[in-house]
Every structure is written in structure tokens, then in C-alpha cells.
Design an enzyme around this catalytic site. Structure first.
Site: not given
Ligand code: BGC
Length: 807
Positions: A353-354, A492, A612-613
Site C-alpha cells: 500500500w506504500d 502488523e 508496530k506502526q
Molecule cells: C509495513 C507495511 C508496509 C511494508 C512495505 C511493512 O513492514 O508494516 O505497512 O507496507 O512494510 O513497506
């Protein structure tokens, strides 16, 4: 310090992987890591060349589970070039370094011109000293060409020198330690053909299962008369050139490579195309000149400057790598944007989704590239529809990880290197990726006014995604609310309830709120279409009045969980335990990969209020306060700045930034309330790749989302730009560390908008030659600026009219 130069003095085998990733050269068609030309993959070096969109799938067995993995293929290496005084040893920086014979070593990446230079002084085992200067480009002018120029000066010796130039197809995908036990060989090679032109080499290969034909041709010339002998073996072709070098007199070797695949347009066959391109290409200097010109055109479109040289240099580096991954040369390729660039093999080159973090910068500079990335998604609608239907739903369900054909590429198990255990991977449940895609379509349309795109493609994508989420939403009669169950949010570290056997969470607030936004915007998009197109699309999609009513109903009655006066990350979050953060920090120091730490202890992040984020906080990043408040108000929930402040304060200390995207989001949302902390976190995010802050992840590929996102943060958050309702809104919010910020932008067909923000002033100028005036809004003022004129106003702090978030 120079804002255009990234340089490294000295040779450091431990840092080589990082340098290779950061010194990658590319042009949106292909990219090559900044590996030493005489090296091969040996644990220190990892030469990698990746062609955009060229994936290959191999069957694998992971932890007893049969699966297959699609990898962005490591293509034949065009770089190999080695030398030795005849009868001596081949130049080997590692050995020379170990034996104290590497007298000096410097690498310099010139970001403005896209040139990687290496300067070496080395003494061989017999005491002969040579000086080597190497320049390398991957042409931004002709996307199929790359060139390496090597100049050798014998400082204290004369005699024959031998040069080896080769194309090496024996490469495999072995760039990521964790994947090393999985199948890696993606290329089959044809018996090597010897081109009639003695200067040329040709290697023709095919990817194992996707059957993409790949041809690499290389032309090698030496500035002195040289004898050549050709060699070939399976997957490798090379030539040795021997010439006489005289003390103090330079000899120059020029290698020009041409890369083609069977996916290319306007060719008959890749090998013939590569040979013709390599044979006809000009010399290094001619290629360099056109390449430099192409880069200067790009930099003109990317004007973004701050009077803070450390920051500026890294921003330039980020723009540089972004444009090397996606450029005008990728527009026609039907490719998405790999999360780790074309710079390494992390995440197998998959698309996540970046683009949420990447598209906004592109949209205001290169709208055609942004559009092409959205087209990558449109072309994969049929696959997303099939995925939704297989899951028992209507509409389009986009995959969390995407590659060639848009099927779900997320692995079902992953390895925790800390415990050595393979674990179930449920990250495909991040259905919110579809919401991002719909969101991106609308933001692109707002910023460009590209009604053609909206009518032909954009609305269809949005409606099909809206349809999926409206169908996914389950109605609860007892509460008269809709909910979305069994999904994951962006965080995640939470993929299941601790006490439940099935994966997935209920009512992730980010997913639910964004669903409401997407449902509404999808209907807005439909309304924005000319009547006949609207009718056509409704007919084609069999979109009935009842279904539209369902969209409206879901958008009105979506459930959003709350606890302790804040928005809950998901239903039931309140019941999770608090983590003893101090204990874990004290024990482990870096706890960004808390998931791995806890799992190795037999525990799980699912049990804790530890993310995590950014997850709930993503809402404050993608939506403006006005948009978010509208949604919450209409759903009947608390809203407003006090809720926002409490929610931000709540989640920030409960998030460990295990993704580089996280600090970026935090820096953005804090910019409105706590400039100092925001700036500190922004710097963390900005320097995360250049310093390999995640310790070992950057050598596997740059973090393109964070790279583009930091540039976008300066552009949209610091300059305070939003593009809603056909007006360019500006509300600068300069951090105190920046005295002046200048941007050159493109907005709705207006090419040359120059924006200058200082601590006390804002100025907007429209370059002459633009056909129509531009309307901007600053606070309560609506201003019309005519071509060739400018407008300025004193900037009063705290007066910034709207809080700028979202495009
Ligand atoms: C992140 C995701 C991201 C992916 C690719 C993962 O570590 O949790 O949000 O899309 O990395 O960058």
C-alpha cells in the site's frame, strides 16, 4: 558537505551492502545496485540488476507448506569488469584491503547528474601501484542503456595489462538472508552466441516460469590497441582484452550495456534489439551528456529546497531514488511501485500500500507517472474481482502484496530469525489496501482535475472497491450499526485476538472510518461523471439503486470503537494488557521488532497494547481534520481537536515504529501541535535509510514509502498544501529549523507555480507562459494569480488557516 553528493571514503566490507543499495543507479526501466564491478555475490558484495515488472514464480516448500513465490528477478549482471597486470592477481578490493594494499578508496554518488564514481589506488602483491577512476551511469535518457568507464593509470610500472569484461547470468535471487534456503534460480540461458562484431557480448536468457525473454548486450572498447579472446560458459559470456600500459599514461576501458526484454514495445526480439542498441550507442561521454540533460529536466520538475543542507541532501537522495524506481520510462510498462524500490530483493519486489506515501509527491510533479501507477491497479481489477468473488463478496478485493498479475502474493508463513521458527502470516488480511487505492484515485483526481481518468478508469476502481467494503460490512440489528470483521489494520503486530482460534480482528477503526470515506467519495465520483458515462458505467457494473442505498446506509451507520475517551484501534483493544515498555527497552535496547522478541519468548504482541506502526493515527494522516470530524459527527461519535489530541497522545507511546512508515506519520500529525517533537521524529524518518537505522534492512532495498513520504511531508505538511475543491490551499507551518522553503509545483495543468515560505512570509508566483490564472486560498483570502505575477503575504504564526493534512 554538498547537497548533491553522497560520498564514502575508505573501504568498509561491512558497510558494502548499504552502500550498494544507496548507490543504486536506475531509470525506472531497470536499476543496478552500486556493487563493485569486479565483485560477485560473496557475502560482502551483492550485484543485483532488476527490471521493473519482471517477476518469476517458483514453487517452494516453507515449513512443510507447499506454496509458490513470485520474485522480482535478479537479472544478468552487466557490470563485470576486472583487471590485472598480466601475470599478477585480479584486482580484488577485499583482499587488497585485508593485506593493506588498498591505498585509497572513495565512492561518490552525484545525485544531480546520476553518476557513480569510484576512485581507487591499489598496490599489487608485486608492489606495482595503480590508480583507477570509474564512472557509471544507468541512462535516464535511453532507458535500455548503461555505461561503465574505467581509467587505469600505472603509477610506477609499465607492461601488459589484462582486462576482463563479461555479462554474468549465473546470478540468482540470494539478496535476502531470510530467503536463502528457498529456490532462487529464475533464469534459463541460451547457449551463448558470439556476435559478429568482436566488441560485443550477448547473453540471452528466459525467466523460468513467466517466460520473459531477457537480452543483455555489452560493447567493450579500450583506448589502446588490444587483443581480445572470447570465452563463454553456461550463463556467462566474456572477453579478455590485453594491452600494453605505460607508466603514467592512462588507459580507458568503456563498457556500454543494453538491456531488453520480450515485454518491451517497438522491438521484434530482445537480443537483436540489445545488440543494435549496444552497437549504435555513442561513447561514454555522449551518453553521459544526454543522461545529465535528462536528469536536469527531472530536477527542474522536482524543485524543493530548504536552507538546511543536511536535510536537503537527504531529500535529494530520496527524490533521486524515487525517480530511479518510477520515471517517465515506467509509464508504459504496466508496473506498480515496489516497496523497496528496484534496489534489492526485500519483500521480493512486491507492491504493497506504500503508494499512499509515494503518489502525492509524484502527482504534483509528474502526474503522468502517478496516473500510470493507478493504471497498474485498474488493469488488475479483474483479478481483484475474482479474489472478492472467491471470498464470497461482490466488488474488488485487492491483494495486500501484488506483483505481475495482481493475485495475492503475501506469504502464508514467515520466519522469525530470532527464534528460528516459521510462523503463520496473516498479513493478507490487510484489506485496507483497497481503501488506499480508492483514496489515491480520488486524491489524484483532486490534484490534477484529470476528469478523463476519472471517467474512464478511476470511478470504476472506486466503485468496485466501495462495493467490496459495503458487502464486507455486516449489519447488526441490535445496535443498528455495520461492522467489518476478520481483518487487520495497518499495524502488523495485531493479527488476531489472543483467545480466538481464527485470525483477524473486528472493527479496525482505520478500516471502518476509511470505508465510510471511500463509500462517499465513490458516490461523489459517480456524480461527477457526465450523465451518459454515469449511466454507461452503472449499466456495465450492474450498479442498482438498492446497492447505492446500501453504500449510503453503511456510510451512515458504521461502527467505530472507543475506549478511555480515545478511538480504539479495534474492538476489544481496551482489554489487552499494557506492555512493560521500560523493562523491554532496558532488556533489549532496540524494540522495534517487538513481535520477534515476544515470539521468541513464547509470547505474542497480540496480547498487548503495543503497535508496530501508526494505525488509528493513520486517520489523521490520510484525512484532514475536517474530513475526519465530518465522518465521526455524522456517525454520531465524539469528534474534534480534543479527541484528536487524546488519541494521538494515547497511541504514540504505545507504538514502536517497527515500520519506517510509522515515524513519518507521527512526524506529520505532530507538526500541527508539537513542532519540536515533530521535527525530531521527522529527522529520524529522514535519516532512516542513509544510516540504515533498522540495522540491516536498507542493504536489502531502500524504503521507498518513507523516502517519498519525507519529501512529501516537506511539500504538503510544512508548506501546508491541500488541493481540495479546485483550489490550491496554502497554510505553511515551517519548523523553526527551516528558514526558507521553496517549491516548484504543478497543479491542475498549471506548470510553473513557485511557492516560497519563510518564517514570516509566503509568496506564490505563477511563471509566465501559463495560459490561465490560478486561484489560491490562504486563510480567508481567495487570491487569483496571473501568469508572470506573484502574490505575497506576511505569515503570522498560529494564524495558519486550516490544519493541513491529506492532499
Ligand atoms: C509495513 C507495511 C508496509 C511494508 C512495505 C511493512 O513492514 O508494516 O505497512 O507496507 O512494510 O513497506
Amino acid at each position: 558537505m554538498d547537497r548533491w553528493i553522497l560520498s564514502y571514503d575508505g573501504y568498509d566490507p561491512d558497510a558494502e551492502g548499504l552502500r550498494e543499495a544507496l548507490c543504486t543507479l536506475g531509470n525506472g526501466y531497470f536499476a543496478t545496485r552500486g556493487a563493485a564491478p569486479e565483485s560477485s555475490a560473496d557475502g560482502v558484495h551483492y550485484p543485483g540488476t532488476y527490471i521493473a515488472g519482471c517477476y518469476d514464480r517458483l514453487p517452494v516448500e516453507m515449513d512443510g507448506l507447499q506454496a509458490d513465490n513470485a520474485d522480482l528477478v535478479n537479472m544478468p549482471n552487466w557490470l563485470p569488469l576486472a583487471f590485472r597486470p598480466a601475470g599478477g592477481d585480479w584486482f580484488d578490493p577485499d583482499r587488497a584491503h585485508r593485506e593493506g594494499r588498498l591505498l585509497s578508496y572513495r565512492q561518490e554518488l552525484d545525485l544531480r547528474r546520476g553518476v557513480l564514481t569510484r576512485l581507487v589506488r591499489v598496490r599489487d602483491t608485486r608492489g606495482r601501484t595503480s590508480r583507477v577512476a570509474q564512472r557509471r551511469i544507468v541512462s535516464m535518457d535511453d532507458p535500455h542503456l548503461a555505461a561503465l568507464e574505467t581509467t587505469i593509470v600505472a603509477e610506477d610500472w609499465s607492461g601488459p595489462i589484462e582486462i576482463l569484461s563479461a555479462v554474468d547470468g549465473r546470478v540468482v535471487n540470494a539478496g535476502v538472508e531470510r530467503y536463502r534456503n528457498l529456490p532462487q534460480k529464475h533464469l534459463d540461458h541460451e547457449k551463448s552466441l558470439r556476435p559478429s562484431d568482436p566488441e560485443l557480448l550477448l547473453l540471452r536468457s528466459t525467466t523460468t516460469s513467466s517466460r520473459i525473454g531477457v537480452a543483455v548486450a555489452a560493447r567493450t572498447r579500450v583506448s589502446l590497441p588490444a587483443e581480445r579472446t572470447h570465452h563463454a560458459e553456461a550463463g556467462w559470456t566474456g572477453q579478455n582484452l590485453t594491452t600494453d600500459i605505460r607508466e603514467g599514461e592512462p588507459v580507458t576501458i568503456e563498457k556500454i550495456a543494453a538491456v531488453f526484454t520480450s515485454r518491451d514495445r517497438a522491438i521484434e526480439e530482445p537480443a537483436q534489439a540489445a545488440l543494435a542498441a549496444a552497437a549504435c550507442a555513442g561513447g561514454f561521454d555522449a551518453l553521459l551528456e544526454r543522461h545529465t540533460l535528462a536528469w536536469s529536466r527531472l530536477w527542474r520538475r522536482c524543485q524543493l529546497s530548504v536552507d538546511h543542507i543536511d536535510v536537503q541532501r537527504v531529500l535529494n537522495l530520496h527524490i533521486f531514488h524515487l525517480l530511479q524506481t518510477v520515471s517517465e520510462h515506467s509509464v508504459d510498462l504496466d508496473v506498480g511501485v515496489p516497496a523497496r524500490g528496484l534496489h534489492g530483493e526485500a519483500y521480493r519486489g512486491h507492491v504493497f500500500w506504500d503508494e499512499l506515501f509515494i503518489l502525492p509527491f509524484l502527482t504534483m510533479r509528474f502526474p503522468e507517472i502517478a496516473r500510470a501507477l493507478l493504471m497498474y491497479r485498474w488493469r488488475r481489477l479483474p483479478e481483484a474481482r475474482r479474489a472478492a468473488s472467491r471470498a464470497g463478496h461482490r466488488g474488488a478485493m485487492y491483494p495486500w502484496q501484488s506483483a505481475a498479475d495482481g493475485r495475492e502474493e503475501t506469504q502464508r508463513v514467515h520466519l522469525n530469525p530470532r527464534s528460528g521458527r516459521w510462523l503463520p502470516d496473516h498479513s493478507h488480511l490487510q484489506r485496507h489496501v483497497g481503501l488506499t487505492i480508492a483514496h489515491n484515485v480520488w486524491r489524484y483526481y483532486e490534484a490534477t482535475g484529470d476528469t478523463g481518468f476519472l471517467a474512464e478508469y478511476g470511478t470504476e476502481i472506486m466503485l468496485e472497491i466501495a462495493r467490496f467494503f459495503a458487502d464486507l460490512a455486516a449489519y447488526d440489528r441490535s445496535t443498528d450499526r455495520y461492522g467489518i470483521h476478520g481483518v487487520m489494520g495497518p499495524d502488523e503486530y495485531h493479527d488476531a485476538y489472543p483467545e480466538r482460534d481464527t485470525p483477524g480482528l473486528d472493527d479496525n477503526a482505520y478500516t471502518n472510518v476509511l470505508t465510510v470515506w471511500v463509500l462517499r467519495r465513490a458516490l461523489d465520483a459517480l456524480t461527477a461523471l457526465p450523465e451518459d458515462r454515469r449511466a454507461e458505467l452503472r449499466e456495465r457494473l450492474a450498479l442498482t439503486r438498492e446497492e447505492i442505498t446500501r453504500f449510503e446506509d453503511v456510510a451512515r451507520k458504521m461502527y467505530v470503537p472507543f475506549h478511555d475517551g480515545v478511538i480504539s484501534q479495534f474492538d476489544g483493544y481496551a482489554d489487552l494488557a499494557e506492555l512493560d515498555w521500560a523493562r523491554y527497552r532496558e532488556r533489549y535496547g532496540d524494540i522495534r521488532r517487538l513481535d520477534r522478541i515476544l515470539e521468541a519468548e513464547g509470547d505474542s504482541t497480540n496480547r498487548y497494547k503495543a503497535s508496530k506502526q501508526a494505525d488509528v493515527l493513520m486517520l489523521f494522516y490520510v484525512l484532514s481534520p475536517g474530513e475526519l470530524d465530518d465522518i465521526l459527527r455524522e456517525l454520531g461519535y465524539e469528534h474534534g481537536p480534543a479527541l484528536a489530541a487524546r488519541t494521538i497522545d494515547y497511541y504514540l507511546p504505545r507504538t514502536c515504529d517497527g515500520s519506517t512508515l510509522s515515524s513519518l506519520v507521527h512526524a506529520w500529525i505532530l507538526a500541527h501541535t508539537d513542532g519540536e517533537t515533530a521535527w525530531r521524529i521527522f529527522l529520524e524518518s529522514l535519516f532512516s535509510d542513509i544510516t540504515d537505522a533498522q540495522q540491516g534492512t536498507t542493504p536489502e532495498g531502500v524504503h521507498l514509502g518513507a523516502m517519498a513520504g519525507t519529501v512529501d511531508l516537506v511539500q504538503r505538511c510544512h508548506a501546508g498544501i491541500t488541493t481540495r475543491g479546485g483550489t490550491l490551499n496554502v497554510a505553511p507551518r515551517l519548523p523553526s529549523a527551516i528558514g526558507e522553503l521553496r517549491l516548484g509545483l504543478r497543479y491542475r495543468g498549471h506548470w510553473g507555480i513557485d511557492l516560497t515560505c519563510r518564517q514570516d512570509l509566503i509568496r506564490v508566483a505563477l511563471r509566465p507562459g501559463t495560459t490561465s490564472p490560478i486561484r489560491i486560498r490562504y486563510g480567508d483570502e481567495d487570491v487569483e494569480i496571473h501568469p508572470g505575477t506573484s502574490w505575497e503575504s506576511p505569515l503570522q504564526h498560529g494564524r495558519s488557516p486550516q490544519t493541513p493534512t491529506g492532499l
